[in-house]
Design a protein around this motif. Structure first.
Motif, PDB file in Angstrom:
ATOM      1  N   UNK A   1       0.831  -1.210   0.000  1.00 61.64           N
ATOM      2  CA  UNK A   1       0.000   0.000   0.000  1.00 61.64           C
ATOM      3  C   UNK A   1       0.865   1.259   0.000  1.00 61.64           C
ATOM      4  N   UNK A   2       1.987   1.222   0.702  1.00 64.44           N
ATOM      5  CA  UNK A   2       2.884   2.380   0.701  1.00 64.44           C
ATOM      6  C   UNK A   2       3.492   2.599  -0.684  1.00 64.44           C
ATOM      7  N   UNK A   3       3.820   1.519  -1.369  1.00 65.88           N
ATOM      8  CA  UNK A   3       4.371   1.644  -2.725  1.00 65.88           C
ATOM      9  C   UNK A   3       3.325   2.209  -3.677  1.00 65.88           C
ATOM     10  N   UNK A   4       2.087   1.743  -3.557  1.00 66.45           N
ATOM     11  CA  UNK A   4       1.018   2.258  -4.427  1.00 66.45           C
ATOM     12  C   UNK A   4       0.767   3.737  -4.136  1.00 66.45           C
ATOM     13  N   UNK A   5       0.716   4.104  -2.866  1.00 72.92           N
ATOM     14  CA  UNK A   5       0.505   5.508  -2.520  1.00 72.92           C
ATOM     15  C   UNK A   5       1.671   6.360  -3.015  1.00 72.92           C
ATOM     16  N   UNK A   6       2.891   5.849  -2.893  1.00 70.99           N
ATOM     17  CA  UNK A   6       4.061   6.579  -3.387  1.00 70.99           C
ATOM     18  C   UNK A   6       4.048   6.736  -4.890  1.00 70.99           C
TER      19      UNK A   6
END
Length: 121
Positions: A50-55
């Motif tokens: 999820x952090x990678x997608x948000x980034x």
């Protein structure tokens, strides 16, 4: 090296070759790990994704990567992708608590019985 040091080193080396006797406390620790490990693994993996997608969404909004990959206006898709990643990150904790709760229900009785047995010894 004096005699005490030699004896200490010999005992230390000897302990490495002795079979470990499994105790009830070891069994309790293993059960506790069995309860928590799946929830922790899920939380770390899902949170990282999820952090990678948000980034990725933030990168589309804040840089010219969108123009490089052929998106004329990357603002709207970037915000949408970022919001999806943020939503996933917000859902991570409730899902983690759900997995942990179901595992506690499954193994709780066994853990309580074993811990009671250890405490009454």
């Amino acid at each position: 090296m004096n005699k005490n040091d030699q004896q200490f080193m010999a005992q230390k080396i000897r302990a490495q070759y002795m079979e470990k006797q499994s105790t009830e406390l070891d069994a309790l620790r293993e059960l506790d790990a069995k309860v928590k490990r799946p929830a922790n693994i899920f939380a770390y993996v899902f949170g990282s994704i999820s952090a990678i997608i948000m980034g990725a969404g933030m990168s589309l909004v804040m840089t010219d990567i969108g123009a490089v990959i052929g998106i004329a206006s990357a603002l709207v898709p970037g915000i949408a992708i970022g919001v999806v990643g943020l939503g996933m990150a917000l859902l991570n904790y409730p899902i983690y608590k759900g997995i942990l709760g179901s595992r506690k229900k499954k193994y709780g009785k066994e853990i309580l019985e074993l811990s009671e047995k250890i405490m009454n010894q």
